[in-house]
Design a protein around this motif. Structure first.
Motif, PDB file in Angstrom:
ATOM      1  N   TYR A  40      -2.544 -29.292  29.923  1.00 14.77           N
ATOM      2  CA  TYR A  40      -2.840 -30.620  30.460  1.00 14.77           C
ATOM      3  C   TYR A  40      -4.339 -30.769  30.639  1.00 14.77           C
ATOM      4  O   TYR A  40      -4.998 -29.850  31.116  1.00 14.77           O
ATOM      5  CB  TYR A  40      -2.120 -30.850  31.803  1.00 14.77           C
ATOM      6  CG  TYR A  40      -0.707 -31.328  31.609  1.00 14.77           C
ATOM      7  CD1 TYR A  40      -0.384 -32.669  31.773  1.00 14.77           C
ATOM      8  CD2 TYR A  40       0.292 -30.450  31.210  1.00 14.77           C
ATOM      9  CE1 TYR A  40       0.910 -33.119  31.565  1.00 14.77           C
ATOM     10  CE2 TYR A  40       1.583 -30.891  30.996  1.00 14.77           C
ATOM     11  CZ  TYR A  40       1.886 -32.235  31.174  1.00 14.77           C
ATOM     12  OH  TYR A  40       3.164 -32.672  30.958  1.00 14.77           O
ATOM     13  N   VAL A  41      -4.843 -31.941  30.259  1.00 20.72           N
ATOM     14  CA  VAL A  41      -6.275 -32.217  30.350  1.00 20.72           C
ATOM     15  C   VAL A  41      -6.490 -33.593  30.953  1.00 20.72           C
ATOM     16  O   VAL A  41      -5.591 -34.445  30.932  1.00 20.72           O
ATOM     17  CB  VAL A  41      -6.959 -32.136  28.964  1.00 20.72           C
ATOM     18  CG1 VAL A  41      -6.908 -30.720  28.408  1.00 20.72           C
ATOM     19  CG2 VAL A  41      -6.319 -33.117  27.985  1.00 20.72           C
ATOM     20  N   VAL A  42      -7.687 -33.802  31.504  1.00 20.25           N
ATOM     21  CA  VAL A  42      -8.081 -35.116  32.004  1.00 20.25           C
ATOM     22  C   VAL A  42      -9.322 -35.573  31.255  1.00 20.25           C
ATOM     23  O   VAL A  42     -10.083 -34.765  30.738  1.00 20.25           O
ATOM     24  CB  VAL A  42      -8.346 -35.103  33.533  1.00 20.25           C
ATOM     25  CG1 VAL A  42      -7.063 -34.833  34.302  1.00 20.25           C
ATOM     26  CG2 VAL A  42      -9.434 -34.134  33.910  1.00 20.25           C
ATOM     27  N   ALA A  43      -9.497 -36.891  31.207  1.00 22.95           N
ATOM     28  CA  ALA A  43     -10.710 -37.491  30.646  1.00 22.95           C
ATOM     29  C   ALA A  43     -11.510 -38.064  31.800  1.00 22.95           C
ATOM     30  O   ALA A  43     -10.954 -38.729  32.679  1.00 22.95           O
ATOM     31  CB  ALA A  43     -10.342 -38.599  29.659  1.00 22.95           C
ATOM     32  N   LEU A  44     -12.806 -37.784  31.797  1.00 20.65           N
ATOM     33  CA  LEU A  44     -13.698 -38.233  32.861  1.00 20.65           C
ATOM     34  C   LEU A  44     -14.750 -39.193  32.317  1.00 20.65           C
ATOM     35  O   LEU A  44     -15.282 -38.977  31.222  1.00 20.65           O
ATOM     36  CB  LEU A  44     -14.424 -37.042  33.488  1.00 20.65           C
ATOM     37  CG  LEU A  44     -13.574 -35.945  34.120  1.00 20.65           C
ATOM     38  CD1 LEU A  44     -14.431 -34.752  34.484  1.00 20.65           C
ATOM     39  CD2 LEU A  44     -12.858 -36.489  35.345  1.00 20.65           C
ATOM     40  N   VAL A  45     -15.055 -40.211  33.099  1.00 19.52           N
ATOM     41  CA  VAL A  45     -16.197 -41.086  32.846  1.00 19.52           C
ATOM     42  C   VAL A  45     -16.932 -41.195  34.173  1.00 19.52           C
ATOM     43  O   VAL A  45     -16.350 -41.609  35.179  1.00 19.52           O
ATOM     44  CB  VAL A  45     -15.766 -42.478  32.335  1.00 19.52           C
ATOM     45  CG1 VAL A  45     -16.950 -43.430  32.315  1.00 19.52           C
ATOM     46  CG2 VAL A  45     -15.141 -42.372  30.956  1.00 19.52           C
TER      47      VAL A  45
END
Length: 143
Positions: A40-45
Motif C-alpha cells: 500500500y502506498v500514498v501520494a503526497l502533494v
C-alpha cells in the motif's frame, strides 16, 4: 502507507466510494499483511495525502485492491502514478498477471485501466453493495 495515514486515507475512501467504502478495520487488516502479501502506498502533494493505492500479491498473480485520488487532483496523473507503482511492485514480486474489478458505472476509471493495458475479461453481476456490476479486468505482465 502506515496506520498513521489512516485518518486521511479513510477520509478519501469515504469521499471517493460513498456507496461502498471500506471500513477502517478492513484497511487496517490490509496494512497488517504488509509486506507479506500486500503493498500500500500514498501520494503526497505539499505533505498532504491526496491519494492511495493497494496491491495484493500471491505467487504469480496480483490484484489491484484499491486506488483513490481526491476529486480535485483527479485527471492530473496521480492515479496513473499510483497504478504504475502497483504494476512495478507486482513485477518485483514475480507476478505474471494482475487483475482488478472496477464499477461498471465508472467509465473514467475503466479508461485509465485500459490505457495501462488492462483488458475486460468478464463481469461480476451485482458485485457492489448497491447492486452495480463490476467489470473484471486483467493485464499480462510478461509483455
Amino acid at each position: 502507507m502506515t496506520v498513521t495515514d489512516l485518518p486521511a486515507v479513510m477520509s478519501i475512501e469515504r469521499a471517493t466510494f460513498p456507496l461502498d467504502a471500506w471500513s477502517e478495520g478492513m484497511m487496517r487488516g490490509e496494512l497488517a499483511d504488509m509486506p507479506r502479501s500486500r503493498h500500500y502506498v500514498v501520494a503526497l502533494v505539499d505533505g498532504e495525502i491526496i491519494g492511495y493505492a493497494g496491491l495484493a500479491a500471491a505467487a504469480d498473480q496480483a490484484d489491484v485492491q484499491t486506488i483513490a485520488v481526491l476529486e480535485k487532483h483527479q485527471g492530473t496523473g496521480i492515479g496513473g502514478a499510483l497504478l504504475t507503482e502497483l504494476l512495478a511492485e507486482a513485477g518485483r514480486r514475480g507476478a505474471r498477471e494482475i487483475f482488478l474489478e472496477v464499477r461498471a458505472d465508472n467509465p473514467r476509471a475503466q479508461a485509465v485501466y485500459r490505457h495501462y493495458g488492462f483488458e475486460d475479461i468478464g463481469t461480476r453481476r451485482r458485485y457492489y453493495d448497491d447492486g452495480t456490476d463490476a467489470i473484471m479486468m486483467r493485464r499480462n505482465l510478461d509483455d
